[in-house]
Design an enzyme around this catalytic site. Structure first.
Site, PDB file in Angstrom:
ATOM      1  CG  HIS A  82      -1.655  -1.146   1.581  1.00 36.39           C
ATOM      2  ND1 HIS A  82      -3.031  -1.178   1.446  1.00 36.39           N
ATOM      3  CD2 HIS A  82      -1.305  -2.362   2.058  1.00 36.39           C
ATOM      4  CE1 HIS A  82      -3.491  -2.364   1.825  1.00 36.39           C
ATOM      5  NE2 HIS A  82      -2.451  -3.096   2.210  1.00 36.39           N
ATOM      6  CD  GLU A 135      -0.724   1.446   4.318  1.00 34.46           C
ATOM      7  OE1 GLU A 135      -0.317   2.179   3.382  1.00 34.46           O
ATOM      8  OE2 GLU A 135      -1.921   1.211   4.550  1.00 34.46           O
ATOM      9  CG  HIS A 191      -5.084  -1.624  -1.183  1.00 37.76           C
ATOM     10  ND1 HIS A 191      -5.403  -0.567  -0.369  1.00 37.76           N
ATOM     11  CD2 HIS A 191      -6.058  -2.543  -0.982  1.00 37.76           C
ATOM     12  CE1 HIS A 191      -6.508  -0.843   0.294  1.00 37.76           C
ATOM     13  NE2 HIS A 191      -6.929  -2.032  -0.057  1.00 37.76           N
ATOM     14  CG  ASP A 201      -2.940   1.865  -2.121  1.00 35.74           C
ATOM     15  OD1 ASP A 201      -4.084   1.602  -2.545  1.00 35.74           O
ATOM     16  OD2 ASP A 201      -2.567   1.542  -0.980  1.00 35.74           O
TER      17      ASP A 201
END
Length: 204
Positions: free
Chosen positions: A51, A133, A172, A182
Site C-alpha cells: 500500500h 504500507e 492494494h 495504491d
C-alpha cells in the site's frame, strides 16, 4: 539472505532488522495497534499486499500515520483528518521515506488493511495476507531506502511464513481494483522483482 529454522520460527540473516519471531520483526519499532484480530483457524499467510499512505495527503514525516493506526488521530489537526479519524484501520508494517520500519500488528494476526478484497478468487484478503504500507503517494517516486527495506522485509516475511510463494506480492489496487489505486505508477514493480530475484510482479 539465508534462512534456517529453529523450533517454529524461521530466521533470516542479512536483514538489518533481524528476523520475525512469533510474528514480530526484531530490531524495529513496535507500535501496537488495537485494530487487529486473530486469523481464522484454517488461514495461513500466503500473500503480501503493498500500500501507500501519507498524512496529510502528499506530506511525509510526522506522527499522523501512527496516530491513525492507533485510533488517536486528531480530527481537528487537518481538514482531511475529519474524514478518516473515525476509521479503525491498520497495517502490519510501515516503511518510512528514510527506510525505517515500524510494525503495528503481529504477522500471525489479521490487520485491517485490505478491506473488501479478493486474490485469485478468494475474498477477505486480510485473513491470509500481510499489509505493508510505504510512506508515499501514487505519483511520488519511492526512495532508495524504502526499496532496500522492502526487499529485506519481504524476505523476512517469506522466511517466517513459507506459504508465501515468491510471486505472491501484489498492490492494494490488485486486490481491490476500481476501489484502490495504491501503490500507484510511482512504484517500480520490475525493480522489486529484480531485487528479490523472482518472476514478474505483481503476482496477480
Amino acid at each position: 539472505v539465508l534462512k534456517h529454522k529453529v523450533g517454529e520460527d524461521f530466521y533470516v540473516t542479512g536483514n538489518k532488522y533481524g528476523q520475525i519471531v512469533s510474528g514480530w520483526l526484531q530490531g524495529c519499532k513496535h507500535v501496537l495497534s488495537p485494530n487487529c484480530a486473530p486469523r481464522p483457524p484454517e488461514a495461513s499467510v500466503r500473500l503480501l499486499v503493498i500500500h501507500n499512505i501519507s498524512l496529510p495527503p502528499g506530506e511525509f514525516g510526522g506522527p499522523h500515520i501512527e496516530a491513525l493506526f492507533t485510533n488517536k488521530l486528531d480530527s481537528q489537526a487537518h481538514e482531511y483528518f475529519a474524514e478518516i479519524a473515525h476509521l479503525n484501520v491498520s497495517a502490519h508494517f510501515l516503511i518510512r521515506r528514510d527506510g525505517e520500519v515500524i510494525q503495528f500488528v503481529a504477522t500471525t494476526e489479521n490487520a485491517w488493511h485490505a478491506g473488501v478484497s479478493s486474490w485469485r478468487g478468494v475474498s477477505q484478503c486480510n485473513d491470509f495476507s500481510i499489509g505493508i504500507e510505504l510512506e508515499g503517494t501514487d505519483t511520488h517516486v519511492y526512495s532508495e531506502a524504502q526499496y532496500g527495506a522492502l526487499e529485506a522485509l519481504v524476505k523476512a516475511c517469506r522466511c517466517a511464513h513459507p506459504d508465501v510463494e515468491p510471486t505472491a506480492i501484489v498492490g492494494h489496487s490488485d486486490v481491490a481494483p476500481g476501489r484502490k489505486t495504491d501503490p500507484g505508477p510511482g512504484f517500480d514493480w520490475h525493480r522489486l522483482s529484480e531485487d528479490l530475484g523472482v518472476g514478474e510482479l505483481p503476482g496477480i
